[in-house]
Scaffold this motif. Structure first.
Motif, PDB file in Angstrom:
ATOM      1  N   SER A 162      41.783  50.320  29.103  1.00 30.86           N
ATOM      2  CA  SER A 162      40.404  49.902  28.862  1.00 30.86           C
ATOM      3  C   SER A 162      39.429  51.043  29.157  1.00 30.86           C
ATOM      4  O   SER A 162      38.477  51.281  28.398  1.00 30.86           O
ATOM      5  CB  SER A 162      40.071  48.690  29.734  1.00 30.86           C
ATOM      6  OG  SER A 162      38.742  48.263  29.521  1.00 30.86           O
TER       7      SER A 162
ATOM      8  N   GLU B 205      35.261  52.141  16.141  1.00 29.88           N
ATOM      9  CA  GLU B 205      34.038  51.427  16.510  1.00 29.88           C
ATOM     10  C   GLU B 205      32.953  52.415  16.933  1.00 29.88           C
ATOM     11  O   GLU B 205      31.778  52.258  16.584  1.00 29.88           O
ATOM     12  CB  GLU B 205      34.330  50.445  17.650  1.00 29.88           C
ATOM     13  CG  GLU B 205      35.144  49.236  17.240  1.00 29.88           C
ATOM     14  CD  GLU B 205      34.363  48.314  16.321  1.00 29.88           C
ATOM     15  OE1 GLU B 205      33.355  47.751  16.767  1.00 29.88           O
ATOM     16  OE2 GLU B 205      34.768  48.175  15.147  1.00 29.88           O
TER      17      GLU B 205
ATOM     18  N   ASP C  26      32.553  55.995  23.571  1.00 31.75           N
ATOM     19  CA  ASP C  26      31.323  56.732  23.875  1.00 31.75           C
ATOM     20  C   ASP C  26      31.336  58.117  23.231  1.00 31.75           C
ATOM     21  O   ASP C  26      30.321  58.578  22.698  1.00 31.75           O
ATOM     22  CB  ASP C  26      31.147  56.860  25.389  1.00 31.75           C
ATOM     23  CG  ASP C  26      30.739  55.551  26.044  1.00 31.75           C
ATOM     24  OD1 ASP C  26      30.212  54.679  25.335  1.00 31.75           O
ATOM     25  OD2 ASP C  26      30.951  55.395  27.261  1.00 31.75           O
TER      26      ASP C  26
ATOM     27  N   SER D 297      29.257  53.254  15.145  1.00 36.41           N
ATOM     28  CA  SER D 297      28.000  53.284  15.894  1.00 36.41           C
ATOM     29  C   SER D 297      27.257  54.589  15.642  1.00 36.41           C
ATOM     30  O   SER D 297      26.031  54.610  15.500  1.00 36.41           O
ATOM     31  CB  SER D 297      28.285  53.118  17.389  1.00 36.41           C
ATOM     32  OG  SER D 297      27.110  53.275  18.154  1.00 36.41           O
TER      33      SER D 297
ATOM     34  N   ASP E 234      36.885  52.897  26.516  1.00 35.92           N
ATOM     35  CA  ASP E 234      35.457  53.112  26.777  1.00 35.92           C
ATOM     36  C   ASP E 234      35.092  54.584  26.567  1.00 35.92           C
ATOM     37  O   ASP E 234      34.060  54.904  25.968  1.00 35.92           O
ATOM     38  CB  ASP E 234      35.108  52.704  28.215  1.00 35.92           C
ATOM     39  CG  ASP E 234      35.089  51.196  28.413  1.00 35.92           C
ATOM     40  OD1 ASP E 234      34.908  50.464  27.420  1.00 35.92           O
ATOM     41  OD2 ASP E 234      35.259  50.751  29.568  1.00 35.92           O
TER      42      ASP E 234
ATOM     43  N   THR F 254      29.346  52.587  29.644  1.00 33.40           N
ATOM     44  CA  THR F 254      29.337  51.129  29.578  1.00 33.40           C
ATOM     45  C   THR F 254      30.749  50.582  29.380  1.00 33.40           C
ATOM     46  O   THR F 254      31.511  51.080  28.558  1.00 33.40           O
ATOM     47  CB  THR F 254      28.447  50.658  28.409  1.00 33.40           C
ATOM     48  OG1 THR F 254      27.150  51.226  28.560  1.00 33.40           O
ATOM     49  CG2 THR F 254      28.349  49.145  28.389  1.00 33.40           C
ATOM     50  N   ARG F 255      31.099  49.552  30.144  1.00 35.07           N
ATOM     51  CA  ARG F 255      32.404  48.919  29.987  1.00 35.07           C
ATOM     52  C   ARG F 255      32.335  47.869  28.886  1.00 35.07           C
ATOM     53  O   ARG F 255      31.391  47.091  28.809  1.00 35.07           O
ATOM     54  CB  ARG F 255      32.858  48.280  31.305  1.00 35.07           C
ATOM     55  CG  ARG F 255      33.122  49.298  32.409  1.00 35.07           C
ATOM     56  CD  ARG F 255      33.736  48.624  33.624  1.00 35.07           C
ATOM     57  NE  ARG F 255      35.045  48.067  33.319  1.00 35.07           N
ATOM     58  CZ  ARG F 255      36.174  48.766  33.328  1.00 35.07           C
ATOM     59  NH1 ARG F 255      36.142  50.061  33.593  1.00 35.07           N
ATOM     60  NH2 ARG F 255      37.325  48.188  33.062  1.00 35.07           N
ATOM     61  N   ARG F 256      33.357  47.824  28.046  1.00 33.37           N
ATOM     62  CA  ARG F 256      33.402  46.880  26.934  1.00 33.37           C
ATOM     63  C   ARG F 256      34.717  46.119  26.958  1.00 33.37           C
ATOM     64  O   ARG F 256      35.631  46.451  27.698  1.00 33.37           O
ATOM     65  CB  ARG F 256      33.239  47.629  25.601  1.00 33.37           C
ATOM     66  CG  ARG F 256      31.897  48.323  25.466  1.00 33.37           C
ATOM     67  CD  ARG F 256      31.827  49.178  24.209  1.00 33.37           C
ATOM     68  NE  ARG F 256      30.524  49.821  24.088  1.00 33.37           N
ATOM     69  CZ  ARG F 256      30.191  50.939  24.729  1.00 33.37           C
ATOM     70  NH1 ARG F 256      31.074  51.537  25.524  1.00 33.37           N
ATOM     71  NH2 ARG F 256      28.993  51.466  24.580  1.00 33.37           N
ATOM     72  N   TYR F 257      34.791  45.097  26.122  1.00 33.70           N
ATOM     73  CA  TYR F 257      36.007  44.287  26.044  1.00 33.70           C
ATOM     74  C   TYR F 257      36.831  44.755  24.851  1.00 33.70           C
ATOM     75  O   TYR F 257      36.331  44.796  23.722  1.00 33.70           O
ATOM     76  CB  TYR F 257      35.642  42.808  25.887  1.00 33.70           C
ATOM     77  CG  TYR F 257      36.852  41.914  25.709  1.00 33.70           C
ATOM     78  CD1 TYR F 257      37.729  41.696  26.767  1.00 33.70           C
ATOM     79  CD2 TYR F 257      37.118  41.314  24.480  1.00 33.70           C
ATOM     80  CE1 TYR F 257      38.846  40.895  26.606  1.00 33.70           C
ATOM     81  CE2 TYR F 257      38.228  40.507  24.310  1.00 33.70           C
ATOM     82  CZ  TYR F 257      39.084  40.302  25.379  1.00 33.70           C
ATOM     83  OH  TYR F 257      40.194  39.516  25.221  1.00 33.70           O
ATOM     84  N   TRP F 258      38.103  45.109  25.096  1.00 36.41           N
ATOM     85  CA  TRP F 258      38.944  45.678  24.046  1.00 36.41           C
ATOM     86  C   TRP F 258      40.140  44.801  23.690  1.00 36.41           C
ATOM     87  O   TRP F 258      41.078  45.258  23.055  1.00 36.41           O
ATOM     88  CB  TRP F 258      39.420  47.068  24.461  1.00 36.41           C
ATOM     89  CG  TRP F 258      38.290  48.020  24.666  1.00 36.41           C
ATOM     90  CD1 TRP F 258      37.843  48.537  25.844  1.00 36.41           C
ATOM     91  CD2 TRP F 258      37.429  48.550  23.651  1.00 36.41           C
ATOM     92  NE1 TRP F 258      36.764  49.358  25.637  1.00 36.41           N
ATOM     93  CE2 TRP F 258      36.488  49.390  24.298  1.00 36.41           C
ATOM     94  CE3 TRP F 258      37.355  48.402  22.263  1.00 36.41           C
ATOM     95  CZ2 TRP F 258      35.491  50.076  23.609  1.00 36.41           C
ATOM     96  CZ3 TRP F 258      36.364  49.083  21.574  1.00 36.41           C
ATOM     97  CH2 TRP F 258      35.449  49.911  22.244  1.00 36.41           C
TER      98      TRP F 258
END
Length: 236
Positions: free
Chosen positions: A55, A227, A63, A231, A59, A2-6
């Motif tokens: 980015s 992060e 993960d 999780s 990711d 999944t791509r996220r905003y960093w």
């Protein structure tokens, strides 16, 4: 994945001097797609590409961390050493910031033996046993302990080869990179304009000679790892 905003922005990277490459005479032609211009005899790195690959790296480490994977950060040149230690400690990663010992990963059984010796000496020191040795014997043991602390202190809790290795300066850490390639360990590599972008799994084009640039890249990766670890703790 999944791509996220960093929160990676070009202004911040410019302030950190991420865009300054090496002189135009000292470059690898394979870096051409990652270079946007020449200025005063120096290549300028395309920060849009840097942001994209940074980015992707964030990711990947997010993960991996969310699945409990272990990381090793390698950066042994003087300007990177302190930042590498800071990043690794903050993100609870292993690190090497003094010297890469040949075979550290590919000859893991030998490294493991050295680590066991190092841990034994640490326990003896904490228990005060070294102080009770004869003066000459104590001096020999203390030198041995100091040597192990210098070169293995950052991996003292590592019990197996890491799942992902983050490398600062491909040229300087080429031996470490080759060992990772041999073992099939995924790598994230900070590369300047004199490097080969095809060697690492994710290559982040950036200035590897400025502390501010190295620190910025590591800060983003550390945040993503932390992060991911959060999780993992919430959803074991």
């Amino acid at each position: 994945m999944t791509r996220r905003y960093w929160n990676i922005n070009l202004e911040e990277m410019m302030e950190a001097r991420v865009h300054f490459g090496h002189g135009i005479r000292k470059w690898n032609p394979r870096m051409s797609p990652y270079i946007s211009a020449k200025c005063k005899g120096m290549h300028i790195i395309n920060l849009t590409r840097t942001a994209r690959f940074l980015s992707e790296a964030c990711d990947l480490v997010f993960d991996a961390a969310s699945r409990g994977k272990q990381f090793l950060i390698v950066g042994t040149k003087n300007i990177a050493a302190d930042s590498v230690a800071w990043a690794a400690i903050r993100a609870r990663c292993h690190y090497v910031n003094k010297k890469w010992l040949g075979g550290m990963l590919t000859n893991w059984s030998t490294t493991e033996t050295r680590l066991h010796k190092f841990r034994d000496l640490r326990m003896e020191q904490k228990a005060g046993r070294l102080a009770r040795l004869p003066k000459r014997d104590a001096a020999v043991v203390k030198r041995q302990f100091s040597h192990l602390q210098t070169y293995l202190g950052g991996i003292k809790y590592m019990t197996e080869v890491p799942d992902i290795v983050i490398i600062i300066d491909q040229q300087k850490e080429y031996k470490a990179l080759r060992e990772c390639i041999t073992l099939g360990i995924p790598t994230i590599c900070l590369i300047d304009t004199n490097c080969d972008p095809d060697l690492a799994d994710i290559s982040i084009p950036a200035n590897d000679d400025a502390i501010s640039s190295i620190r910025l890249i590591l800060t983003k990766l550390v945040f993503a790892i932390c992060e991911g670890r959060s999780s993992y703790v919430r959803n074991p």
